[in-house]
Design an enzyme around this catalytic site. Structure first.
Site, PDB file in Angstrom:
ATOM      1  N   LYS A   1      23.544  57.977  55.126  1.00 59.97           N
ATOM      2  CA  LYS A   1      22.753  58.096  53.906  1.00 59.97           C
ATOM      3  C   LYS A   1      23.486  59.094  53.054  1.00 59.97           C
ATOM      4  CE  LYS A   1      18.192  60.109  52.807  1.00 59.97           C
ATOM      5  NZ  LYS A   1      18.259  59.953  51.371  1.00 59.97           N
TER       6      LYS A   1
ATOM      7  N   GLY B   1      13.623  58.869  46.994  1.00 59.45           N
ATOM      8  CA  GLY B   1      12.281  59.411  46.852  1.00 59.45           C
ATOM      9  C   GLY B   1      11.533  58.848  45.650  1.00 59.45           C
TER      10      GLY B   1
ATOM     11  N   TYR C   1      22.759  61.658  57.898  1.00 57.05           N
ATOM     12  CA  TYR C   1      22.176  62.028  56.595  1.00 57.05           C
ATOM     13  C   TYR C   1      23.037  63.136  55.991  1.00 57.05           C
ATOM     14  CZ  TYR C   1      18.378  63.214  53.244  1.00 57.05           C
ATOM     15  OH  TYR C   1      17.613  63.456  52.122  1.00 57.05           O
TER      16      TYR C   1
ATOM     17  N   SER D   1      23.635  61.202  50.131  1.00 57.58           N
ATOM     18  CA  SER D   1      22.882  61.826  49.047  1.00 57.58           C
ATOM     19  C   SER D   1      23.734  62.773  48.216  1.00 57.58           C
ATOM     20  CB  SER D   1      21.636  62.542  49.584  1.00 57.58           C
ATOM     21  OG  SER D   1      20.645  61.605  49.900  1.00 57.58           O
TER      22      SER D   1
ATOM     23  N   ASP E   1      18.993  58.498  43.245  1.00 61.50           N
ATOM     24  CA  ASP E   1      18.362  57.317  42.646  1.00 61.50           C
ATOM     25  C   ASP E   1      18.911  57.030  41.242  1.00 61.50           C
ATOM     26  OD1 ASP E   1      16.986  57.806  44.939  1.00 61.50           O
ATOM     27  OD2 ASP E   1      15.081  58.300  43.978  1.00 61.50           O
TER      28      ASP E   1
ATOM     29  N   GLY F   1      22.053  57.685  47.942  1.00 61.95           N
ATOM     30  CA  GLY F   1      21.006  58.699  47.905  1.00 61.95           C
ATOM     31  C   GLY F   1      20.472  59.023  46.520  1.00 61.95           C
TER      32      GLY F   1
HETATM   33  C1  HMN Z   1      14.863  61.872  51.090  1.00 65.45           C
HETATM   34  O1  HMN Z   1      15.391  62.097  52.177  1.00 65.45           O
HETATM   35  O2  HMN Z   1      13.704  62.109  50.857  1.00 65.45           O
HETATM   36  C2  HMN Z   1      15.587  61.306  49.920  1.00 65.45           C
HETATM   37  O3  HMN Z   1      15.993  60.015  50.154  1.00 65.45           O
HETATM   38  C3  HMN Z   1      16.704  62.096  49.404  1.00 65.45           C
HETATM   39  C4  HMN Z   1      17.135  61.447  48.126  1.00 65.45           C
HETATM   40  O4  HMN Z   1      18.520  61.244  48.133  1.00 65.45           O
HETATM   41  C5  HMN Z   1      16.688  62.269  46.955  1.00 65.45           C
HETATM   42  N1  HMN Z   1      17.571  63.383  46.779  1.00 65.45           N
HETATM   43  C6  HMN Z   1      17.152  64.640  46.900  1.00 65.45           C
HETATM   44  O5  HMN Z   1      15.992  64.930  47.143  1.00 65.45           O
HETATM   45  C7  HMN Z   1      18.176  65.706  46.689  1.00 65.45           C
HETATM   46  C8  HMN Z   1      16.664  61.423  45.720  1.00 65.45           C
HETATM   47  O6  HMN Z   1      15.768  60.359  45.939  1.00 65.45           O
HETATM   48  C9  HMN Z   1      16.207  62.246  44.538  1.00 65.45           C
HETATM   49  O7  HMN Z   1      14.905  62.703  44.756  1.00 65.45           O
HETATM   50  C10 HMN Z   1      16.257  61.429  43.259  1.00 65.45           C
HETATM   51  O8  HMN Z   1      17.541  60.911  43.093  1.00 65.45           O
HETATM   52  C11 HMN Z   1      15.833  62.250  42.051  1.00 65.45           C
HETATM   53  O9  HMN Z   1      16.833  63.183  41.720  1.00 65.45           O
END
Ligand code: HMN
Length: 294
Positions: free
Chosen positions: A163, A207, A135, A165, A190, A188
């Site tokens: 993953k 998320g 991750y 991000s 979205d 990562g």
């Molecule tokens: C997690 O581990 O909960 C998520 O998958 C992480 C994910 O990459 C989220 N990034 C962060 O929280 C920094 C995204 O889903 C993010 O919430 C989304 O792109 C909105 O900015």
């Protein structure tokens, strides 16, 4: 490894009104995500607030998920904790409860050299027979995965993917190239799902998927069908929704409130993550309608 490709919801945790992990609510949330076309769930990650929970709570959340959807959804468990010891304990627990894959961020707070992060991950990898997904989330951990370390880890059969991000699609593409065809890269951010897919991501973990799983499943389908213009238009609509979600004091509070409007109670996010406040309830109700109409 191709059987693990797909769309994974970075699942929120569910608490009762007193803020304790509520296994029944966790189950209800996991159930809500079945039958929607997603491949699986990413449990206890950033959105899942794993690092805001103690070891016992993290185990409870996973146990609830496994009891409810084992065999129906592929379950990736985030086992990263600050100490290697606790991470290994969580990894073993995940394996003993039938999880499919483990994953972890580096240890946070200390500025660690690459060799320390490598050792941290290696102990988790060695502690079970499960596949492992690195991750990489440099904006929160302060640690950026180098392609050198990625290559070293990816050379092991158990390390099946990353993953990603971080926000650079260039780096994402470099990870894919370094890991090779058989190495999975999960997008990562979205907001960049389509861009990540175009540059080599095999799927995504996110998320905001949690409040609009159908839209991400559709987006992925459009990409696979090579309907890029249609996909681009959908990503733009999704980004309008994400932009609104990000305008609240906490993304998690906003998403959890939207879920509650659909009858899925998950309680407030855990402080210091702020809950959605009453003044935002009307606009969140409107955003929920917008999602449902998209
Ligand atoms: C997690 O581990 O909960 C998520 O998958 C992480 C994910 O990459 C989220 N990034 C962060 O929280 C920094 C995204 O889903 C993010 O919430 C989304 O792109 C909105 O900015």
């Amino acid at each position: 490894v191709s059987k693990y490709k797909g769309i994974y919801i970075a699942m929120y945790s569910a608490y009762d009104e007193a803020g304790n992990v509520d296994k029944e609510r966790v189950k209800q949330l996991a159930r809500y995500y079945t039958g929607k076309g997603v491949k699986g769930l990413y449990v206890g990650g950033s959105s899942g607030e794993g690092i805001l929970q103690n070891e016992e709570e993290r185990k409870q959340v996973l146990e609830a998920v496994m009891e409810e959807v084992r065999g129906e959804l592929t379950i990736i468990v985030h086992v990263g904790a600050n100490s290697t010891r606790e991470s290994v304990e969580l990894a073993k627990h995940a394996e003993s409860h039938g999880a499919d894959i483990i994953s972890a961020v580096p240890s946070i707070y200390y500025r660690l050299p690459e060799a320390a992060v490598e050792t941290h991950w290696q102990h988790m990898i060695d502690s079970t027979n499960l596949p492992f997904i690195i991750y990489n989330i440099p904006q929160t951990t302060g640690f950026t995965l180098s392609t050198k370390l990625l290559a070293k880890l990816a050379a092991q059969d158990k390390v099946i993917g990353v993953k990603m991000s971080g926000e650079s699609t260039f780096e994402l593409q470099q990870y894919k190239e370094t890991g090779g065809e058989e190495f999975l890269v999960f997008n990562g951010p979205d907001e960049q799902f389509l861009a990540g897919r175009i540059m080599g991501a095999d799927g995504g973990i996110g998320g905001t998927y949690g409040v609009m799983p159908e839209l991400f499943v559709k987006l992925d389908y459009l990409f696979q069908e090579n309907k890029i213009e249609e996909a681009r238009m959908l990503q733009i609509k999704i980004n309008g929704i994400i932009k609104k979600l990000l305008s609240y004091p906490s993304l998690y509070g906003a998403c959890k409130h939207i879920l509650s409007l659909r009858g899925i109670e998950t309680g407030n996010p855990r402080l210091p993550m702020l809950p959605a406040s009453a003044e935002h309830h009307d606009s969140l109700a409107q955003l929920n309608r917008e999602i449902e109409e998209t």
